[in-house]
Design an enzyme around this catalytic site. Structure first.
Site, short mmCIF file in Angstrom:
data_model
loop_
_atom_site.label_atom_id
_atom_site.label_comp_id
_atom_site.label_asym_id
_atom_site.label_seq_id
_atom_site.Cartn_x
_atom_site.Cartn_y
_atom_site.Cartn_z
N LYS A 1 -14.77 7.89 -3.55
CA LYS A 1 -16.02 8.17 -2.83
C LYS A 1 -16.57 9.53 -3.23
O LYS A 1 -17.77 9.70 -3.46
CB LYS A 1 -15.78 8.14 -1.31
CG LYS A 1 -15.42 6.76 -0.79
CD LYS A 1 -14.77 6.79 0.59
CE LYS A 1 -14.04 5.48 0.84
NZ LYS A 1 -13.10 5.53 1.97
N LYS B 1 -8.77 13.49 4.75
CA LYS B 1 -7.86 12.34 4.70
C LYS B 1 -6.87 12.50 5.84
O LYS B 1 -6.82 13.55 6.47
CB LYS B 1 -7.11 12.29 3.36
CG LYS B 1 -6.48 13.64 2.95
CD LYS B 1 -5.85 13.58 1.58
CE LYS B 1 -6.82 13.71 0.44
NZ LYS B 1 -6.99 12.50 -0.36
N ARG B 2 -6.05 11.44 6.10
CA ARG B 2 -5.02 11.61 7.10
C ARG B 2 -4.14 12.80 6.73
O ARG B 2 -3.93 13.10 5.55
CB ARG B 2 -4.16 10.34 7.20
CG ARG B 2 -4.82 9.22 7.98
CD ARG B 2 -5.09 9.59 9.43
NE ARG B 2 -3.90 9.68 10.21
CZ ARG B 2 -3.46 8.76 11.06
NH1 ARG B 2 -4.14 7.65 11.24
NH2 ARG B 2 -2.35 8.93 11.75
N LYS C 1 0.42 14.44 1.16
CA LYS C 1 -0.96 14.67 0.70
C LYS C 1 -1.20 16.17 0.45
O LYS C 1 -2.21 16.56 -0.12
CB LYS C 1 -1.95 14.13 1.71
CG LYS C 1 -1.91 12.59 1.83
CD LYS C 1 -2.88 12.08 2.87
CE LYS C 1 -2.76 10.59 3.16
NZ LYS C 1 -3.39 9.74 2.14
N HIS D 1 0.80 -1.23 0.00
CA HIS D 1 0.00 0.00 0.00
C HIS D 1 0.83 1.28 0.00
O HIS D 1 0.25 2.36 0.11
CB HIS D 1 -0.91 0.06 1.22
CG HIS D 1 -1.96 -1.00 1.26
ND1 HIS D 1 -3.21 -0.82 0.73
CD2 HIS D 1 -1.94 -2.25 1.76
CE1 HIS D 1 -3.93 -1.92 0.93
NE2 HIS D 1 -3.17 -2.81 1.54
N THR E 1 -8.70 6.32 -1.93
CA THR E 1 -10.05 5.76 -2.09
C THR E 1 -11.08 6.85 -1.81
O THR E 1 -12.19 6.79 -2.32
CB THR E 1 -10.28 4.56 -1.14
OG1 THR E 1 -9.78 4.91 0.15
CG2 THR E 1 -9.56 3.32 -1.65
C1 F58 Z 1 -3.18 3.73 2.14
N1 F58 Z 1 -2.24 3.39 3.16
C2 F58 Z 1 -2.52 4.46 0.99
N2 F58 Z 1 -1.64 3.10 5.33
O1 F58 Z 1 -1.84 5.59 1.47
C3 F58 Z 1 -3.62 4.88 0.02
O2 F58 Z 1 -3.06 5.50 -1.10
C4 F58 Z 1 -4.41 3.65 -0.40
O3 F58 Z 1 -5.53 4.03 -1.15
C5 F58 Z 1 -4.89 2.89 0.80
O4 F58 Z 1 -3.82 2.56 1.65
C6 F58 Z 1 -5.59 1.61 0.44
O5 F58 Z 1 -4.82 0.88 -0.46
C7 F58 Z 1 -2.60 3.47 4.45
O6 F58 Z 1 -3.72 3.80 4.79
C8 F58 Z 1 -1.74 3.14 6.66
O7 F58 Z 1 -2.68 3.67 7.22
C9 F58 Z 1 -0.62 2.45 7.41
C10 F58 Z 1 -1.04 2.08 8.79
C11 F58 Z 1 0.07 1.40 9.55
C12 F58 Z 1 1.34 2.20 9.55
C13 F58 Z 1 1.75 2.61 8.18
C14 F58 Z 1 0.62 3.28 7.39
#
Ligand code: F58
Length: 833
Positions: free
Chosen positions: A670, A558-559, A564, A367, A666
């Protein structure tokens, strides 16, 4: 059966208004233990949830039984995160009884919204990765796929974010405080999970060298099951979450000595394993506890998977034909070594046979390409916590490197990149390499991301295993993200094209021709306006700020992360503010900039950017010279529930990451599905969204991933020059650096300015600024023409069919898992929603 019981049985399944109402009253009294006059909203929520849960239990057992009888191949989705949000409306909606429930509550003098709003938001995840897992659960159940989710039942989900003087402050999220009506505790489903200890070598019965793991500490993993209701209620799958239990509740020796604290210490320490979700996004803490959490849930899940498999089978040869295990990122990748251990040490398989089975069973989804987010655990820690696994990893590595040596004709640099161990400095286990090697398929989450995986992090592996990497572009469930979150638009769509789109989102394409229909456009606008009113009320409740419903709702949710580029958005906000003040006679299109998202608690720069946005909001929102044409709001505590209110109300979707850095996104899907127009870079799935909605219906700006790469390779650029040549950017930055937004602390934002100048502007905020402003300007111009705007918005909604997570899981099912839908046989409950 006694007639009274029989009638109660039927009552439990009844889906009409009267039956529901009677069930509610019964549940309220006999399970919640309250009188209707004394019941709080929360009591009613528990009542309704328990009554709804009744309606899924039989079908859940039918589903499980059908899988068992058919000995169907199952897919196990192992994920450290499931960002499920609330379940009541979702279950009602998938069962097709929202209206019946509303009326039953109405007859009891209760409002459905009050009841649904009393449900806590299950935030067992950080962001996109966790929410993707939740969308996949919904899609697998809705497609009739035998899919199980496995994860951790965190006592505390992602922290609650509040703002104090504009700064993010974290509070514990106590989602289980009042109990969780959806889950079934399974105290009998208990597996031991070991840590520490040492490895003993011995000779097995045929004189072969063998190993056992001894003197280890033990923790128990106890299962909690949540039914996952598929659309239509036909298939009900299972999400099994593990909770840590100490092996001995009390150490009686200590207890008898009166050392109470010491007696419970052991219990508390081992149960810490499922205490809290790590709130870090993108940067790993390197904490031992996090590593132990990963092993804890992975080991329990694998033991459970093997137990289920062994009900039907005596040899493991068939395991890959009966179980597919999907690793959601590398968090469960230790499972590769664990399955090897279980097969070799506990079931006495030969190494090569075990390895073949393991590789054929596992698949891995990546990811992120961000180097700092790739898990690499110190060898010394792995050795100490999981000594046998460390040996197994060394063994896998030795065999692999030996084989590769010949093939790479001794290219040592390449071999050291392929190694499972990073030998530079403090030796570390590269979990990505382990996941790659131990899986038969490895996928990225958008076309661009998958290409970049091949070119960057996994370039060497791709050369060695050219068929292993494949792409599975993410998707989102249309049930939650359109039907449930946006009833106004859903009803409009259904009135025109029927409800087939709910389970087959491609059908939404039939709306394309409606883009030219004036009446439809008017109704589409009305639905959006209704959602904007709902959001405006929410904003007023949350922030006290009044926003204009007819302004452009420009949304970035988003985070919070530098890549970002919320910073780019706030710089544009300041520039727009200046333009509005400079040109008070121009008739401006009013704009409301809406931000939401949490920053990792230790990510100082991200927290500083949140503070900046809040500081800018304070100045802009109270400046009479902009005549309310510009408002800035930062909504606190973004979670799934907030997303369901914000997303349907958006006019503009901000997807502005530095190209090459967002794996997919994602939220972008949405928002477009809900009729927002995207302002975005050619990053992640934006690239594919552009292909589907058409380049005329999206505002693309900025450098491409290739251009970013070329720029980095050629040694970067000079942000100071860029700033000097762009007066509006320069002015915005000067205002920030001279304390216009922070009169109480003029130096507050120096770290940001520093990063943009001396720091080399790694995320290319200044480099993309001018083109971003151009895209913003184009969007504002278009908004002046409501018919044209609506036409494009409709085309966005109508073109998003392909981004359903149903499509995504079907691709996984066919191309990775080889699992097929199973139609459960239901035993005579006559249920057909
Ligand atoms: C996200 N990763 C990607 N990681 O940033 C986003 O582009 C993608 O659409 C999504 O995954 C789904 O594939 C993400 O959310 C985390 O939250 C991790 C959590 C644990 C620590 C490292 C980041």
């Amino acid at each position: 059966m006694d007639a009274r019981y029989k009638s109660r049985e039927i009552e439990r399944r009844s889906l009409d208004v009267d039956g529901l109402k009677r069930s509610f009253l019964e549940w309220l009294v006999y399970s919640v233990g309250k009188d209707a006059r004394a019941a709080t909203r929360r009591d009613w929520f528990h009542t309704v949830a328990l009554a709804v849960r009744d309606r899924v239990v039989d079908r859940w057992m039918d589903t499980t039984r059908s899988y068992y009888h058919e000995d169907a191949k199952r897919v196990y989705y192992l994920s450290l995160e499931f960002l499920i949000g609330r379940l009541l409306t979702n279950s009602l909606s998938n069962l097709g009884i929202i209206e019946e429930c509303r009326q039953a509550l109405d007859r009891l003098g209760l409002s459905m919204d009050d009841v649904t709003d009393s449900e806590p938001d299950a935030a067992l995840g950080n962001g996109g990765l966790g929410r993707l897992a939740a969308c996949f659960l919904d899609s697998m159940a809705s497609q009739g796929l035998p899919g199980y989710g496995y994860g951790i039942r965190y006592e505390f989900g992602l922290f609650e974010q509040r703002f104090e003087h504009g700064w993010q402050v974290e509070y514990p999220e106590q989602w289980l405080q009042f109990g969780n009506p959806w889950e079934f505790a399974r105290p009998e489903v208990l597996y031991p999970v070991q840590f520490y200890g040492r490895v003993e070598e011995f000779r097995d019965s045929v004189g072969e060298r063998a190993y056992r793991w001894v003197d280890a500490d033990r923790v128990l993993a106890m299962a909690y099951d949540t039914p996952v209701v598929g659309f239509g209620g036909d298939t009900i799958n299972t999400l099994r979450l593990w909770s840590a239990r100490a092996t001995r509740d009390f150490n009686f020796g200590h207890f008898n000595d009166g050392a109470y604290m010491k007696a419970v210490e052991q219990k508390i320490l081992s149960e810490n394993l499922s205490r809290v979700l790590y709130p870090n996004d993108a940067t790993e803490t390197g904490k031992e506890l996090r590593f132990k959490q990963e092993y804890f849930f992975t080991s329990a899940s694998l033991q459970d998977i093997l137990r289920r498999y062994l009900q039907h089978h005596t040899s493991f040869d068939n395991l890959p034909n009966k179980a597919a295990i999907q690793l959601n990122d590398t968090h469960p990748a230790i499972g590769i070594a664990e399955l090897m251990r279980l097969l070799v040490d506990q079931h006495a398989l030969r190494w090569d046979a075990a390895w073949e089975i393991t590789r054929a069973t596992f698949a891995y989804t990546n990811h992120t390409l961000l180097p700092e987010a790739l898990e690499a655990w110190p060898v010394r820690m792995v050795e100490r916590v999981l000594p046998r696994h460390m040996q197994i990893i060394y063994e896998i590595n030795a065999k692999f490197l030996n084989r590769s040596k010949a093939r790479t004709s001794g290219d040592n640099a390449k071999l050291s990149r392929l190694s499972l161990i990073d030998e530079r400095g403090d030796r570390r286990v590269r979990m990505g390499n382990l996941a790659f090697l131990g899986s038969h398929k490895v996928n990225g989450v958008s076309a661009l991301h998958t290409d970049l995986m091949k070119q960057t992090v996994f370039a060497d592996f791709h050369e060695e295993f050219p068929d292993r990497i494949n792409n599975k572009t993410n998707g989102i469930t249309p049930r939650r993200w359109l039907k449930q979150a946006n009833p106004a638009l859903s009803e409009l769509i259904t009135s025109r094209i029927g409800e087939g789109w709910i389970s087959d989102l491609e059908q939404i394409g039939a709306l394309k021709e409606k883009a030219d229909d004036v009446v439809f456009r008017e109704e589409f606008r009305r639905a959006k306006r209704k959602n904007k009113k709902r959001l405006a009320a929410y904003i007023a409740r949350q922030t006290g700020e009044e926003v204009q419903v007819d302004s452009i709702f420009d949304v970035q949710v988003k985070r919070m992360h530098e890549y970002k580029r919320q910073l780019l958005n706030v710089l544009h906000t300041v520039a727009l503010y200046n333009e509005m003040r400079d040109n008070p006679t121009v008739s401006w299109v009013p704009v409301t900039k809406i931000f939401a998202g949490k920053a990792a608690p230790s990510y100082h720069m991200a927290k500083l950017i949140i503070k900046l946005i809040n500081d800018v909001a304070k100045v802009v929102n109270h400046d009479p010279s902009v005549h309310d044409n510009l408002k800035v709001v930062y909504l606190p505590n973004y979670n799934v529930t907030a997303a369901e209110i914000i997303i349907p109300a958006a006019d503009i979707s901000e997807q502005i990451s530095t190209a090459g850095m967002e794996a997919s996104g994602t939220g972008n899907m949405k928002l477009a599905l809900n009729g927002a127009l995207t302002i975005g870079t050619l990053d992640g799935a934006n690239v594919e969204i552009r292909e589907h909605v058409g380049p005329d219906n999206i505002f693309i700006f900025g450098m491409t991933a290739d251009e970013v790469n070329d720029l980095r390779v050629s040694g970067g650029f000079n942000p100071r020059e860029v700033i000097a040549s762009n007066p509006s950017l320069k002015r915005a930055l000067d205002m920030i650096s001279t304390g216009v937004f922070s009169p109480d602390d003029r130096n507050r934002y120096h770290p940001i300015l520093q990063a943009l100048t001396d720091g080399g502007d790694h995320f290319l905020v200044t480099a993309d600024f001018a083109d971003y402003c151009r895209a913003q300007e184009a969007a504002m111009q278009l908004y002046r023409d409501p018919e044209e705007w609506t036409r494009k918005a409709i085309l966005n909604t109508a073109s998003m069919g392909w981004f359903s997570s149903d499509r995504t899981v079907n691709e996984y099912a066919k191309e990775i898992w080889d699992v097929h839908p199973v139609k459960p046989t239901h035993e005579g409950d006559g249920f057909r929603p």
